[in-house]
Design a protein around this motif. Structure first.
Motif, PDB file in Angstrom:
ATOM      1  N   GLY A  47      47.224  18.696  47.270  1.00 19.19           N
ATOM      2  CA  GLY A  47      45.955  18.150  47.726  1.00 19.19           C
ATOM      3  C   GLY A  47      45.305  17.199  46.743  1.00 19.19           C
ATOM      4  O   GLY A  47      44.340  16.518  47.069  1.00 19.19           O
ATOM      5  N   ARG A  48      45.807  17.164  45.503  1.00 13.98           N
ATOM      6  CA  ARG A  48      45.208  16.262  44.511  1.00 13.98           C
ATOM      7  C   ARG A  48      45.759  14.844  44.701  1.00 13.98           C
ATOM      8  O   ARG A  48      46.894  14.668  45.125  1.00 13.98           O
ATOM      9  CB  ARG A  48      45.512  16.729  43.094  1.00 13.98           C
ATOM     10  CG  ARG A  48      44.989  18.128  42.763  1.00 13.98           C
ATOM     11  CD  ARG A  48      44.567  18.202  41.314  1.00 13.98           C
ATOM     12  NE  ARG A  48      43.442  17.329  41.049  1.00 13.98           N
ATOM     13  CZ  ARG A  48      42.162  17.687  41.201  1.00 13.98           C
ATOM     14  NH1 ARG A  48      41.860  18.887  41.584  1.00 13.98           N
ATOM     15  NH2 ARG A  48      41.207  16.826  40.945  1.00 13.98           N
ATOM     16  N   PRO A  49      44.953  13.825  44.361  1.00 14.45           N
ATOM     17  CA  PRO A  49      45.472  12.462  44.474  1.00 14.45           C
ATOM     18  C   PRO A  49      46.667  12.261  43.541  1.00 14.45           C
ATOM     19  O   PRO A  49      46.655  12.747  42.407  1.00 14.45           O
ATOM     20  CB  PRO A  49      44.299  11.590  44.025  1.00 14.45           C
ATOM     21  CG  PRO A  49      43.103  12.468  43.975  1.00 14.45           C
ATOM     22  CD  PRO A  49      43.583  13.876  43.856  1.00 14.45           C
ATOM     23  N   TYR A  51      47.716   9.858  41.778  1.00 11.85           N
ATOM     24  CA  TYR A  51      47.553   9.147  40.503  1.00 11.85           C
ATOM     25  C   TYR A  51      46.944  10.029  39.414  1.00 11.85           C
ATOM     26  O   TYR A  51      46.803   9.599  38.280  1.00 11.85           O
ATOM     27  CB  TYR A  51      46.717   7.872  40.702  1.00 11.85           C
ATOM     28  CG  TYR A  51      45.408   8.104  41.427  1.00 11.85           C
ATOM     29  CD1 TYR A  51      44.313   8.606  40.745  1.00 11.85           C
ATOM     30  CD2 TYR A  51      45.287   7.859  42.796  1.00 11.85           C
ATOM     31  CE1 TYR A  51      43.122   8.860  41.411  1.00 11.85           C
ATOM     32  CE2 TYR A  51      44.108   8.101  43.464  1.00 11.85           C
ATOM     33  CZ  TYR A  51      43.018   8.594  42.765  1.00 11.85           C
ATOM     34  OH  TYR A  51      41.843   8.854  43.410  1.00 11.85           O
ATOM     35  N   GLU A  52      46.554  11.253  39.775  1.00  7.55           N
ATOM     36  CA  GLU A  52      46.092  12.185  38.738  1.00  7.55           C
ATOM     37  C   GLU A  52      47.262  12.974  38.141  1.00  7.55           C
ATOM     38  O   GLU A  52      47.097  13.682  37.152  1.00  7.55           O
ATOM     39  CB  GLU A  52      45.075  13.176  39.319  1.00  7.55           C
ATOM     40  CG  GLU A  52      43.726  12.551  39.603  1.00  7.55           C
ATOM     41  CD  GLU A  52      42.661  13.601  39.910  1.00  7.55           C
ATOM     42  OE1 GLU A  52      42.996  14.796  39.954  1.00  7.55           O
ATOM     43  OE2 GLU A  52      41.511  13.204  40.107  1.00  7.55           O
ATOM     44  N   SER A  55      48.167  12.717  34.213  1.00  6.77           N
ATOM     45  CA  SER A  55      47.352  13.445  33.238  1.00  6.77           C
ATOM     46  C   SER A  55      47.514  14.951  33.397  1.00  6.77           C
ATOM     47  O   SER A  55      47.498  15.693  32.422  1.00  6.77           O
ATOM     48  CB  SER A  55      45.884  13.047  33.368  1.00  6.77           C
ATOM     49  OG  SER A  55      45.398  13.362  34.638  1.00  6.77           O
ATOM     50  N   ILE A  56      47.697  15.399  34.630  1.00  5.36           N
ATOM     51  CA  ILE A  56      47.847  16.850  34.828  1.00  5.36           C
ATOM     52  C   ILE A  56      49.197  17.327  34.278  1.00  5.36           C
ATOM     53  O   ILE A  56      49.271  18.293  33.534  1.00  5.36           O
ATOM     54  CB  ILE A  56      47.719  17.218  36.324  1.00  5.36           C
ATOM     55  CG1 ILE A  56      46.317  16.885  36.829  1.00  5.36           C
ATOM     56  CG2 ILE A  56      48.010  18.698  36.529  1.00  5.36           C
ATOM     57  CD1 ILE A  56      46.149  17.044  38.330  1.00  5.36           C
ATOM     58  N   ARG A  59      49.923  17.856  30.617  1.00  8.05           N
ATOM     59  CA  ARG A  59      49.376  19.067  29.990  1.00  8.05           C
ATOM     60  C   ARG A  59      50.365  20.213  30.008  1.00  8.05           C
ATOM     61  O   ARG A  59      50.085  21.279  29.476  1.00  8.05           O
ATOM     62  CB  ARG A  59      48.098  19.524  30.702  1.00  8.05           C
ATOM     63  CG  ARG A  59      47.049  18.466  30.781  1.00  8.05           C
ATOM     64  CD  ARG A  59      46.243  18.400  29.514  1.00  8.05           C
ATOM     65  NE  ARG A  59      45.731  17.051  29.351  1.00  8.05           N
ATOM     66  CZ  ARG A  59      44.975  16.662  28.340  1.00  8.05           C
ATOM     67  NH1 ARG A  59      44.633  17.504  27.405  1.00  8.05           N
ATOM     68  NH2 ARG A  59      44.553  15.435  28.246  1.00  8.05           N
ATOM     69  N   SER A 165      46.093   8.339  27.698  1.00  2.00           N
ATOM     70  CA  SER A 165      45.757   7.933  29.060  1.00  2.00           C
ATOM     71  C   SER A 165      46.085   6.461  29.274  1.00  2.00           C
ATOM     72  O   SER A 165      45.730   5.869  30.264  1.00  2.00           O
ATOM     73  CB  SER A 165      44.270   8.177  29.320  1.00  2.00           C
ATOM     74  OG  SER A 165      43.506   7.611  28.278  1.00  2.00           O
ATOM     75  N   VAL A 168      49.647   4.345  32.911  1.00  2.00           N
ATOM     76  CA  VAL A 168      49.072   4.588  34.230  1.00  2.00           C
ATOM     77  C   VAL A 168      50.063   4.176  35.308  1.00  2.00           C
ATOM     78  O   VAL A 168      50.965   3.376  35.055  1.00  2.00           O
ATOM     79  CB  VAL A 168      47.752   3.792  34.416  1.00  2.00           C
ATOM     80  CG1 VAL A 168      46.657   4.332  33.508  1.00  2.00           C
ATOM     81  CG2 VAL A 168      47.972   2.308  34.173  1.00  2.00           C
ATOM     82  N   ASN A 173      47.320   0.486  30.818  1.00  2.00           N
ATOM     83  CA  ASN A 173      45.982  -0.029  31.105  1.00  2.00           C
ATOM     84  C   ASN A 173      45.423  -1.006  30.082  1.00  2.00           C
ATOM     85  O   ASN A 173      44.285  -1.445  30.205  1.00  2.00           O
ATOM     86  CB  ASN A 173      45.002   1.104  31.449  1.00  2.00           C
ATOM     87  CG  ASN A 173      44.566   1.901  30.241  1.00  2.00           C
ATOM     88  OD1 ASN A 173      44.856   1.525  29.100  1.00  2.00           O
ATOM     89  ND2 ASN A 173      43.869   2.990  30.471  1.00  2.00           N
ATOM     90  N   ASP A 386      50.736  12.591  51.301  1.00  5.33           N
ATOM     91  CA  ASP A 386      50.395  12.235  52.678  1.00  5.33           C
ATOM     92  C   ASP A 386      49.909  10.775  52.695  1.00  5.33           C
ATOM     93  O   ASP A 386      49.903  10.100  51.671  1.00  5.33           O
ATOM     94  CB  ASP A 386      49.367  13.211  53.268  1.00  5.33           C
ATOM     95  CG  ASP A 386      48.005  13.134  52.578  1.00  5.33           C
ATOM     96  OD1 ASP A 386      47.749  12.154  51.843  1.00  5.33           O
ATOM     97  OD2 ASP A 386      47.194  14.056  52.775  1.00  5.33           O
ATOM     98  N   ASN A 388      47.129   9.487  52.715  1.00  5.56           N
ATOM     99  CA  ASN A 388      45.989   9.181  51.859  1.00  5.56           C
ATOM    100  C   ASN A 388      46.304   9.332  50.373  1.00  5.56           C
ATOM    101  O   ASN A 388      45.427   9.147  49.536  1.00  5.56           O
ATOM    102  CB  ASN A 388      44.811  10.092  52.209  1.00  5.56           C
ATOM    103  CG  ASN A 388      44.289   9.815  53.594  1.00  5.56           C
ATOM    104  OD1 ASN A 388      44.121   8.658  53.969  1.00  5.56           O
ATOM    105  ND2 ASN A 388      44.067  10.870  54.376  1.00  5.56           N
ATOM    106  N   ALA A 390      47.386  12.210  48.924  1.00  2.00           N
ATOM    107  CA  ALA A 390      47.247  13.572  48.410  1.00  2.00           C
ATOM    108  C   ALA A 390      48.632  14.201  48.279  1.00  2.00           C
ATOM    109  O   ALA A 390      49.467  14.074  49.183  1.00  2.00           O
ATOM    110  CB  ALA A 390      46.372  14.404  49.342  1.00  2.00           C
TER     111      ALA A 390
END
Ligand code: FES
Lengths: 473, 235
Positions: A47-49, A51-52, A55-56, A59, A165, A168, A173, A386, A388, A390
């Motif tokens: 469910g998370r976008p 592009y995150e 970073s996730i 970890r 970070s 990307v 970036n 999906d 969107n 996610a």
């Protein structure tokens, strides 16, 4: 049935344990390497976008965050269906090489040097960084300097040492600061000199470990690694190649997107770490290894002059395919040579300063697969999203996973040789864990860096009663 | 309406206009009072309780953002008691949802994070509630992550009062409160949304963000909303 368990008590996520099974005659009959890690990862990113994810996922591991970042942004590039600007691809590779250098320095000097330079049977109270400082201060200084070079390069590029970070989806970036380029170029020769010195020293030392060379996962397996179109070693980008223990190419130029046709994942009842295997050969016959040694076995050549010369000598000494897991150490030094030469090539190219470094796009593909050669081996990130963007599904295959079967089999081999009867010698205990460390799995290592290996070796009778116990001080 | 009054803020006598709030007067005289749900240019709702101040002769702490000044009012904006109280308020905000700065797009540009740092919140003394919350990624340009929402309602007010679209509302009560777009439709299907992005700019945390930015990359134009109001009022 008697069972010996070695518990690695660690402070990091991921927890390793070695169980050695004795039969009624007191002989080693089985050995297992168990891991608990990254549970629920697929679930909590749902469910998370997308592009995150970089970073996730970075970890997951505090030691090689750059590897997860890069595999993740490559998977995201695919979801966006963009071509990463060429300067950005170069910068990512540069960052990756710096990470390889610092990680290999950490593995060789900080984690393994106490065993390698002081000896496996040295007094455990002195077999640590402090003991090293007394007996081999120059080697220790070299190790610290090399790691620092890698760390500082990462920091200069990404402006952050841990969890940068800067990398990307679509590129990086910010473009390369010309000053950072100058500084890194100026420091490269000293770093290369450290690796050369260490290689010369290691070449004189390595043959003093005949037992370890003989017994550390010295058995035939396949090997997996990335190669370029010309069959040369690749760390950041390339296609997958499997070679057999005889050096024959089993499968070549497999596009990362097709990995699942070649790599199956078996779930083991006693470990959270899945056991990947070469799918066409089935489980468990499809056992293969990844990492520095595997990459050198897989590649035709490195593709840079100094590393190629070292690789030729390595092959002259031990053959075209080197089976002993003990030679992961040697392989790391050759790869560090390559990574430094590659950094030089990348930085010498003025195109690396180009300011077009990021492609922007939305969701243009429902699936993305990113593969890189992390310091410890092939790392695969695979996401589905999906419309969107996610995350609906994620799968990660980490280096320690690929090596899971080989580590288990290697532990058995060492245990059969060094553990006998109901008594355990400290040297045996240390050899078993040194074997695991030769693969440099990202668990259990951080505590060893402090020179404290809180290992407990238990010998239990069939009724669960402890017959013998040995713990490192 | 323009009746002049004199108030004391931290002992200093300040001339103010009746009807101004303590927070407005304090800000005009460069006295800092932390605030989170307050945003210049939007109505004040007193939701976050970070701007609490002591008023002499009043037994209870009062929110500076909604309390109007009166002649002779004496206010203390900083004291050990207030510091402790504000710290509790911040910790409770963290405990309520899943704020993981390390992976947040707004890390480094987040008002909640900055306030926590300013108030020495190094850990949270209350048990986290770890709610399972959805992320609305249905809008083509923006994303709403309820895990990072502190229910300050700045987005609700920015959308209703400035854009005039009133896409957002807070539904439910207590811990069940949730930001909703257009009668609980996914944001991407909200027909009244003009995609102007004022809500995103008004959001103090990473709850509302533009799509596609990685960790630490989402910077917001905090003054946009306030500037729009002042332009409209011709000041
Ligand atoms: S700013 Fe006054 S209560 Fe939030």
């Amino acid at each position: 049935m008697t069972r010996i368990t070695i518990d690695h008590v660690t402070r990091i996520e991921g927890h390793g344990r070695i169980t050695i099974q004795l039969d009624d005659m007191g002989k080693v009959c089985d050995a297992r390497f168990h891991v608990t890690q990254i549970r629920g990862f697929e679930k909590f990113t749902e469910g998370r976008p997308y592009y995150e994810m970089p970073s996730i996922t970075s970890r997951i591991c505090g030691i090689c965050p750059v590897s997860h970042l890069l595999a993740s942004v490559k998977a995201c590039d695919e979801i966006m269906a963009v071509r990463v600007p060429s300067a950005a691809a170069k910068l990512r590779e540069l960052l990756h090489c710096a990470q390889i250098v610092q990680s290999h320095a950490l593995s060789f000097f900080h984690l393994s040097a106490p065993d390698l330079l002081l000896g496996m049977d040295a007094d455990p109270a002195r077999r640590n960084i402090a003991g090293l400082l007394e007996e081999h201060p120059d080697a220790l200084r070299d190790g610290i300097a090399l790691r620092k070079f890698g760390q500082q390069t990462i920091e200069r590029l990404a402006r952050e040492r841990v969890h940068p970070s800067w990398t990307v989806p679509g590129g990086v970036n910010a473009p390369l600061d010309p000053q950072a380029r100058e500084k890194t170029l100026a420091e490269l020769p000293a770093a290369a000199a450290v690796v050369q010195r260490t290689l010369a020293m290691w070449k004189k030392t390595v043959d003093g470990f005949p037992n370890e060379i003989d017994a550390f996962s010295n058995f035939p397996t396949m090997y997996l690694g990335l190669v370029g179109p010309d069959g040369a070693l690749r760390l950041y980008d390339g296609n997958l190649r499997f070679v057999g223990s005889d050096g024959a190419i089993v499968a070549d130029q497999i596009r990362p997107q097709d990995y699942a046709s070649y790599i199956g994942e078996a779930s083991l009842p006693d470990s959270y770490l899945k056991a990947p295997y070469y799918r066409p050969a089935g489980y468990p016959d499809g056992i293969y290894r990844v990492g520095p040694l595997a990459r050198l076995n897989v590649a035709d050549r490195c593709g840079t002059p100094d590393a190629d010369a070292e690789l030729a000598e390595f092959r002259e000494r031990y053959g075209r395919i080197v089976q002993s897991g003990f030679h992961y150490h040697y392989a790391r030094l050759i790869e560090a040579t390559y990574a430094l030469e590659r950094m030089q090539q990348l930085l010498d190219d003025p195109a690396i300063l180009d300011t077009k470094v990021r492609a922007h796009a939305g969701v243009n593909s429902s699936e993305g697969i990113g593969v890189i050669e992390a310091p410890r081996g092939t790392l695969i990130h695979h996401y589905r999203v999906d419309d969107n963007g996610a995350i609906t599904w994620a799968n990660l295959i980490v280096a320690t996973g690929h090596n899971n079967l080989a580590i288990g089999r290697g532990v058995l081999q060492v245990a059969q040789r060094f553990v006998d009867g109901n008594k355990i010698q400290e040297g045996a205990l240390n050899r078993v864990s040194a074997l695991v460390r030769a693969y440099d799995p990202c668990l259990s290592c951080s505590t060893h860096a402090l020179g404290l290996v809180p290992l407990v070796l238990e010998l239990r009778g069939p009724d669960g009663q402890v017959l013998d116990e040995l713990a490192t001080p | 309406m323009t009746e002049k009054v004199k108030v004391r803020i931290d002992g200093e006598v300040i001339a103010a206009t009746a009807g101004q709030t303590i927070l407005e007067v304090a800000r005009a005289s460069n006295t800092y009072i932390p605030a989170l749900c307050y945003m210049e240019g939007l109505s004040a709702v007193g939701a976050c309780r970070l701007c609490m101040v002591e008023i002499s002769g009043v037994g209870r702490l009062q929110p500076a953002c909604t309390t109007p000044v009166q002649e002779g009012l004496a206010v203390v904006t900083s004291s050990p008691q207030l510091q402790a109280y504000r710290k509790i308020a911040l910790e409770l905000l963290f405990a309520e949802r899943n704020h993981i700065c390390a992976v947040c797009v707004s890390s480094g540009h987040c008002e909640l994070q900055t306030l926590a740092q300013d108030h020495g919140v190094k850990y949270v003394r209350y048990p986290y509630s770890f709610p399972r919350l959805p992320i609305d990624v249905s809008h083509p340009r923006y994303v709403l992550d309820h895990n990072r929402c502190i229910l300050c309602s700045r987005c609700v007010r920015a959308c209703a009062e400035i854009e005039g679209a009133h896409v957002w509302d807070v539904a439910g009560r207590g811990t069940q409160s949730m930001l909703v777009s257009e009668m609980k439709r996914p944001w991407g299907e909200a027909t009244s949304c003009t995609s102007c992005g004022k809500c995103v700019q008004a959001c103090p945390t990473g709850a509302m963000a533009e799509k596609g930015w990685g960790v630490e990359e989402m910077t917001k134009h905090r003054t946009t909303v306030s500037r729009l109001t002042s332009m409209r009022e011709g000041s």
